[in-house]
Enzyme design. Structure first.
Site, PDB file in Angstrom:
ATOM      1  N   CYS A 201     -23.309   0.519 -20.933  1.00  0.00           N
ATOM      2  CA  CYS A 201     -22.947  -0.684 -20.183  1.00  0.00           C
ATOM      3  C   CYS A 201     -21.479  -1.036 -20.423  1.00  0.00           C
ATOM      4  O   CYS A 201     -21.048  -1.169 -21.576  1.00  0.00           O
ATOM      5  CB  CYS A 201     -23.841  -1.840 -20.631  1.00  0.00           C
ATOM      6  SG  CYS A 201     -23.375  -3.431 -19.927  1.00  0.00           S
ATOM      7  N   CYS A 204     -21.298  -4.570 -22.402  1.00  0.00           N
ATOM      8  CA  CYS A 204     -21.666  -4.768 -23.811  1.00  0.00           C
ATOM      9  C   CYS A 204     -21.822  -3.476 -24.598  1.00  0.00           C
ATOM     10  O   CYS A 204     -21.996  -3.518 -25.817  1.00  0.00           O
ATOM     11  CB  CYS A 204     -22.958  -5.583 -23.909  1.00  0.00           C
ATOM     12  SG  CYS A 204     -24.458  -4.614 -23.545  1.00  0.00           S
ATOM     13  N   CYS A 217     -28.485  -3.050 -17.429  1.00  0.00           N
ATOM     14  CA  CYS A 217     -28.393  -2.962 -18.883  1.00  0.00           C
ATOM     15  C   CYS A 217     -29.556  -3.742 -19.481  1.00  0.00           C
ATOM     16  O   CYS A 217     -29.712  -4.940 -19.202  1.00  0.00           O
ATOM     17  CB  CYS A 217     -27.066  -3.540 -19.374  1.00  0.00           C
ATOM     18  SG  CYS A 217     -26.950  -3.627 -21.187  1.00  0.00           S
ATOM     19  N   CYS A 220     -27.873  -6.753 -22.064  1.00  0.00           N
ATOM     20  CA  CYS A 220     -27.142  -7.971 -21.681  1.00  0.00           C
ATOM     21  C   CYS A 220     -27.478  -8.459 -20.273  1.00  0.00           C
ATOM     22  O   CYS A 220     -27.022  -9.519 -19.856  1.00  0.00           O
ATOM     23  CB  CYS A 220     -25.632  -7.764 -21.801  1.00  0.00           C
ATOM     24  SG  CYS A 220     -24.918  -6.747 -20.481  1.00  0.00           S
ATOM     25  N   ASP A 338      -5.308  19.450 -19.831  1.00  0.00           N
ATOM     26  CA  ASP A 338      -6.557  19.624 -20.583  1.00  0.00           C
ATOM     27  C   ASP A 338      -7.630  20.180 -19.644  1.00  0.00           C
ATOM     28  O   ASP A 338      -7.985  19.550 -18.654  1.00  0.00           O
ATOM     29  CB  ASP A 338      -6.976  18.264 -21.149  1.00  0.00           C
ATOM     30  CG  ASP A 338      -8.247  18.319 -21.986  1.00  0.00           C
ATOM     31  OD1 ASP A 338      -8.952  19.346 -21.951  1.00  0.00           O
ATOM     32  OD2 ASP A 338      -8.528  17.326 -22.663  1.00  0.00           O
TER      33      ASP A 338
END
EC number: 6.3.5.13
Length: 412
Positions: A201, A204, A217, A220, A338
């Protein structure tokens, strides 16, 4: 409304003229479009030029990790039903390139601007847009881009309290988190095939629950908002529940999603879905993407895929086996140096396709394909790969600079 109704200051006019002159010199020297260097020179002479050029335009900003160039083109086509449009159609999406594009649109009513994710907050501050389209956020250019949660936070802070109408994809939790700080959001159910950047999430850090197409979520309560626009198969559903058919020359589910978001943006400016979607049919290719070209007596379809989310969507639209596939990967500055992202791509989706590998980092890609138990040949050049490929149209998938190399080689 024309920019001529509020003339630029002498300094701004000088900056525009100088920028155009430098861009023309760059083009004459064969160094590309010149839009970036021209914009840099113009902004050096007048640091406030972007805001001055935008002040009499109704601006739309488009930002995302994937699909922003195509969506910018689709929105621009739709808005031409309502008036002249200026746009950075070639994808120069940082402030210098955007400034160059707007400098060429003095008679325009609308500006449809693709914006690099990292620059969105600043460009929004400078241009005072009427509408901002947010499509998705996923990992890209891992050597220099912020982690996706940090990008979402940057958007959230930069757009807090914005007067713009935000048109946002409610199926991407990172986009929802970013857009939720804005008072005026139109949610579009555009879908999200790649989910690996949004398992936790953004509010949170809790684990995201994903039943079906929903998400929330459990810790929360942060959850998917109810959309007012939606992609449903080959149709766009508008806020009144009407279904409008999508007819595109561009392939794949991702482009239908781009069309759904574009229709929602067009409606903000009073262009009805039917009109907007009909105009989007005009778009055949976007900066060479999806073009079918003749090369060495073969048909090649050129496809850009520059990160795991893009490769996943691209695999879903290629012709079925045994269509030959050429893969080309570079790791130059514009790609990100990368290549660890190759390990996030599910190459088992290419099983059954004859695969040919080229590009600067062909050996990195070869190792990844070996681990995925794919059969492939490493080739030194595009010409060699095409000559060794079995009959039929060839799908060519490349990341950013590899795609530019391919276009130059095939004369596209």
């Amino acid at each position: 409304m024309s920019a001529n109704s509020d003339p630029l200051s002498p300094r701004a006019k000088l900056a525009v003229t100088a920028g155009k002159a430098v861009a023309a010199a760059s083009r004459a020297a064969g160094r590309g479009s010149g839009s970036v260097i021209g914009g840099r020179v113009a902004l050096k002479l007048d640091p406030d030029l972007l805001g001055r050029l935008a002040q009499n335009l109704d601006c739309v900003l488009v930002s995302a990790t994937n699909g922003k160039t195509t969506t910018t083109r689709l929105i621009a086509e739709a808005l031409r039903a309502a008036g002249p449009v200026v746009s950075n159609a070639l994808g120069a999406n940082m402030p210098a390139g955007i400034t160059s594009a707007l400098a060429g649109g003095s008679e325009s009513r609308f500006a449809v601007i693709e914006v690099d994710e990292k620059y969105l907050a600043g460009v929004a501050r400078d241009t005072d847009p009427k509408c901002i389209a947010l499509l998705n956020l996923s990992r890209d250019q891992l050597d220099r881009a912020a982690e996706t949660r940090m990008l979402a936070e940057n958007w959230r802070e930069g757009l807090a309290g914005s007067k713009a109408v935000i048109v946002a994809n409610c199926d991407d939790p990172l986009v929802v988190w970013a857009a939720s700080s804005s008072p005026n959001v139109i949610w579009v159910a555009a879908g999200q095939m790649w989910k690996d950047d949004a398992w936790s999430c953004p509010a949170c850090g809790g684990v995201m629950q994903r039943p079906g197409d929903d998400w929330f979520c459990g810790e929360c309560g942060f959850r998917r908002p109810a959309p007012t626009w939606a992609l449903s198969g080959d149709h766009v559903l508008d806020p009144h529940g009407s279904a409008w058919p999508i007819h595109l020359q561009l392939p794949g589910r991702a482009n239908k999603a781009n069309a759904a978001s574009s229709a929602a943006v067009a409606a903000v400016f009073g262009v009805p879905p039917q009109v907007a979607l009909e105009r989007m049919y005009q778009v055949q290719a976007v900066a060479g993407r999806y073009d079918v070209v003749q090369f060495l007596g073969r048909d090649l379809r050129l496809l850009l895929a520059k990160n795991p989310a893009g490769w996943l969507e691209t695999f879903s639209l290629i012709d079925p086996p045994p269509t030959p596939v050429i893969l080309s990967v570079n790791a130059r500055g514009a790609d990100g140096t990368d290549t660890s992202w190759l390990w996030d791509v599910d190459y088992t989706r290419l099983t059954g396709h004859p695969i040919f590998v080229i590009g600067d980092r062909k050996l990195d890609l070869a190792v990844r394909l070996e681990v995925a138990n794919q059969h492939f040949q490493v080739c030194d050049t595009l010409d060699q790969a095409v000559q060794q490929a079995p009959p039929g149209r060839i799908e060519v998938i490349a990341n950013y600079t590899a795609f530019q190399d391919l276009r130059r080689r095939v004369g596209n």
